[in-house]
Design a protein around this motif. Structure first.
Motif, PDB file in Angstrom:
ATOM      1  N   LEU A   1       0.759  -1.668  -0.184  1.00 38.39           N
ATOM      2  CA  LEU A   1      -0.227   0.095  -0.085  1.00 38.39           C
ATOM      3  C   LEU A   1       1.016   1.092  -0.158  1.00 38.39           C
ATOM      4  O   LEU A   1       0.201   2.549  -0.501  1.00 38.39           O
ATOM      5  CB  LEU A   1      -0.646  -0.036   1.012  1.00 38.39           C
ATOM      6  N   LYS A   2       2.026   1.014   0.687  1.00 33.79           N
ATOM      7  CA  LYS A   2       3.242   2.258   0.740  1.00 33.79           C
ATOM      8  C   LYS A   2       3.547   2.105  -0.844  1.00 33.79           C
ATOM      9  O   LYS A   2       3.651   4.234  -0.856  1.00 33.79           O
ATOM     10  CB  LYS A   2       4.052   2.114   1.468  1.00 33.79           C
TER      11      LYS A   2
ATOM     12  N   ASP B   1      -3.625   5.580   1.402  1.00 33.53           N
ATOM     13  CA  ASP B   1      -3.943   6.403   2.739  1.00 33.53           C
ATOM     14  C   ASP B   1      -4.337   4.974   3.532  1.00 33.53           C
ATOM     15  O   ASP B   1      -6.424   4.839   3.126  1.00 33.53           O
ATOM     16  CB  ASP B   1      -5.248   7.374   1.844  1.00 33.53           C
ATOM     17  N   PHE B   2      -4.110   4.644   4.438  1.00 32.81           N
ATOM     18  CA  PHE B   2      -4.133   3.976   4.976  1.00 32.81           C
ATOM     19  C   PHE B   2      -3.430   4.136   6.712  1.00 32.81           C
ATOM     20  O   PHE B   2      -2.295   4.932   6.682  1.00 32.81           O
ATOM     21  CB  PHE B   2      -3.916   2.419   4.913  1.00 32.81           C
TER      22      PHE B   2
ATOM     23  N   LYS C   1      -6.808  -0.004   8.860  1.00 29.84           N
ATOM     24  CA  LYS C   1      -7.697   1.166   9.117  1.00 29.84           C
ATOM     25  C   LYS C   1      -7.607   1.532   7.732  1.00 29.84           C
ATOM     26  O   LYS C   1      -6.679   2.572   6.940  1.00 29.84           O
ATOM     27  CB  LYS C   1      -6.901   1.961  10.062  1.00 29.84           C
ATOM     28  N   ILE C   2      -8.366   1.918   7.043  1.00 24.42           N
ATOM     29  CA  ILE C   2      -8.914   2.658   5.741  1.00 24.42           C
ATOM     30  C   ILE C   2     -10.146   2.996   5.425  1.00 24.42           C
ATOM     31  O   ILE C   2     -10.989   3.479   6.116  1.00 24.42           O
ATOM     32  CB  ILE C   2      -8.512   1.851   4.732  1.00 24.42           C
ATOM     33  N   ALA C   3     -10.329   4.571   4.615  1.00 23.39           N
ATOM     34  CA  ALA C   3     -11.577   4.575   3.881  1.00 23.39           C
ATOM     35  C   ALA C   3     -12.327   3.893   3.589  1.00 23.39           C
ATOM     36  O   ALA C   3     -12.159   2.641   2.665  1.00 23.39           O
ATOM     37  CB  ALA C   3     -11.217   5.645   3.419  1.00 23.39           C
ATOM     38  N   PRO C   4     -13.975   3.348   3.781  1.00 22.70           N
ATOM     39  CA  PRO C   4     -14.773   2.867   3.174  1.00 22.70           C
ATOM     40  C   PRO C   4     -14.628   3.029   1.847  1.00 22.70           C
ATOM     41  O   PRO C   4     -14.821   1.244   1.779  1.00 22.70           O
ATOM     42  CB  PRO C   4     -16.375   2.821   3.652  1.00 22.70           C
ATOM     43  N   VAL C   5     -14.461   3.949   1.840  1.00 21.59           N
ATOM     44  CA  VAL C   5     -14.528   4.229  -0.434  1.00 21.59           C
ATOM     45  C   VAL C   5     -13.493   3.648  -0.498  1.00 21.59           C
ATOM     46  O   VAL C   5     -14.045   3.306  -1.645  1.00 21.59           O
ATOM     47  CB  VAL C   5     -14.792   5.378  -0.569  1.00 21.59           C
ATOM     48  N   ASN C   6     -12.499   3.420  -0.065  1.00 25.34           N
ATOM     49  CA  ASN C   6     -11.396   2.244  -0.398  1.00 25.34           C
ATOM     50  C   ASN C   6     -11.469   0.588  -0.215  1.00 25.34           C
ATOM     51  O   ASN C   6     -10.085   0.436  -0.435  1.00 25.34           O
ATOM     52  CB  ASN C   6      -9.894   3.112   0.234  1.00 25.34           C
ATOM     53  N   LEU C   7     -11.949   0.257   0.391  1.00 23.71           N
ATOM     54  CA  LEU C   7     -12.667  -0.761   0.571  1.00 23.71           C
ATOM     55  C   LEU C   7     -11.857  -1.715  -0.481  1.00 23.71           C
ATOM     56  O   LEU C   7     -11.360  -3.003  -0.388  1.00 23.71           O
ATOM     57  CB  LEU C   7     -13.089  -1.474   1.564  1.00 23.71           C
ATOM     58  N   LEU C   8     -12.736  -1.697  -1.413  1.00 23.67           N
ATOM     59  CA  LEU C   8     -12.981  -2.893  -2.218  1.00 23.67           C
ATOM     60  C   LEU C   8     -11.791  -2.463  -3.487  1.00 23.67           C
ATOM     61  O   LEU C   8     -11.318  -3.963  -4.019  1.00 23.67           O
ATOM     62  CB  LEU C   8     -14.415  -2.550  -3.006  1.00 23.67           C
ATOM     63  N   ASP C   9     -10.873  -1.874  -3.145  1.00 24.04           N
ATOM     64  CA  ASP C   9      -9.976  -1.628  -4.456  1.00 24.04           C
ATOM     65  C   ASP C   9      -8.828  -1.740  -3.702  1.00 24.04           C
ATOM     66  O   ASP C   9      -8.044  -2.689  -4.638  1.00 24.04           O
ATOM     67  CB  ASP C   9      -9.956   0.137  -4.833  1.00 24.04           C
ATOM     68  N   TYR C  10      -8.794  -1.740  -2.153  1.00 25.34           N
ATOM     69  CA  TYR C  10      -7.316  -2.454  -1.997  1.00 25.34           C
ATOM     70  C   TYR C  10      -7.685  -3.419  -1.406  1.00 25.34           C
ATOM     71  O   TYR C  10      -6.418  -4.451  -1.510  1.00 25.34           O
ATOM     72  CB  TYR C  10      -7.446  -1.075  -0.221  1.00 25.34           C
ATOM     73  N   TYR C  11      -9.204  -4.157  -1.251  1.00 25.25           N
ATOM     74  CA  TYR C  11      -9.199  -5.392  -0.960  1.00 25.25           C
ATOM     75  C   TYR C  11      -8.661  -6.282  -1.960  1.00 25.25           C
ATOM     76  O   TYR C  11      -7.762  -7.037  -1.784  1.00 25.25           O
ATOM     77  CB  TYR C  11     -10.684  -6.004  -0.592  1.00 25.25           C
ATOM     78  N   ASN C  12      -9.143  -6.208  -3.678  1.00 29.14           N
ATOM     79  CA  ASN C  12      -8.604  -6.694  -4.418  1.00 29.14           C
ATOM     80  C   ASN C  12      -7.346  -6.191  -4.852  1.00 29.14           C
ATOM     81  O   ASN C  12      -6.754  -7.079  -5.711  1.00 29.14           O
ATOM     82  CB  ASN C  12      -9.413  -5.598  -5.701  1.00 29.14           C
ATOM     83  N   TYR C  13      -6.952  -5.342  -4.665  1.00 27.83           N
ATOM     84  CA  TYR C  13      -5.184  -5.053  -4.921  1.00 27.83           C
ATOM     85  C   TYR C  13      -4.361  -5.443  -4.145  1.00 27.83           C
ATOM     86  O   TYR C  13      -3.402  -6.251  -4.233  1.00 27.83           O
ATOM     87  CB  TYR C  13      -5.376  -3.155  -4.437  1.00 27.83           C
ATOM     88  N   LEU C  14      -4.848  -5.691  -2.742  1.00 32.24           N
ATOM     89  CA  LEU C  14      -4.091  -6.960  -2.076  1.00 32.24           C
ATOM     90  C   LEU C  14      -4.151  -8.133  -2.309  1.00 32.24           C
ATOM     91  O   LEU C  14      -3.129  -9.143  -2.617  1.00 32.24           O
ATOM     92  CB  LEU C  14      -4.327  -6.356  -0.890  1.00 32.24           C
ATOM     93  N   SER C  15      -5.494  -8.553  -2.794  1.00 33.25           N
ATOM     94  CA  SER C  15      -5.899 -10.041  -3.099  1.00 33.25           C
ATOM     95  C   SER C  15      -5.134 -10.314  -4.321  1.00 33.25           C
ATOM     96  O   SER C  15      -4.477 -12.050  -4.282  1.00 33.25           O
ATOM     97  CB  SER C  15      -7.226 -10.153  -3.230  1.00 33.25           C
ATOM     98  N   GLY C  16      -4.938  -9.686  -5.178  1.00 36.44           N
ATOM     99  CA  GLY C  16      -4.090 -10.047  -6.544  1.00 36.44           C
ATOM    100  C   GLY C  16      -2.366  -9.932  -6.571  1.00 36.44           C
ATOM    101  O   GLY C  16      -1.594 -10.222  -7.338  1.00 36.44           O
TER     102      GLY C  16
END
Length: 100
Positions: A29-30, A35-36, A54-69
């Motif tokens: 993420l860095k 933003d986390f 900890k992240i803003a709710p608006v970023n949840l799906l994007d960050y989740y998919n990025y990390l999972s990927g």
């Protein structure tokens, strides 16, 4: 990291099964300039790792998919609302976005 996220009373939380997963997620993420915040896992959430992101709710799906990927195993996703001195925690089920 934005001051808004630091003071936020309504946020999403990513939890991990191992500290190494949380630290690798932090590094990824860095590198993306996301933003986390890395915070201790809340007492209301039982998990084997003491660190969460900890992240803003608006970023949840994007960050989740990025990390999972990037092969980061996310143990849980949560919506947290701070109410006075207590946290209302609700687990959120997310399914990784299908790759085309």
């Amino acid at each position: 990291m934005s001051n808004e996220l630091l003071r936020s009373n309504n946020y999403a939380l990513l939890t991990f099964a191992a500290t190494s997963h949380a630290l690798k997620a932090e590094k990824l993420l860095k590198s993306r300039q996301a933003d986390f915040l890395v915070i201790p896992t809340l007492r209301e959430i039982s998990t084997s790792c003491g660190l969460s992101i900890k992240i803003a709710p608006v970023n949840l799906l994007d960050y989740y998919n990025y990390l999972s990927g990037n092969k980061i195993h996310i143990e849980g996703t949560y919506q947290v609302v701070k109410e006075g001195k207590k946290n209302r925690v609700e687990q959120i089920q997310i399914h990784k976005q299908e790759e085309s």
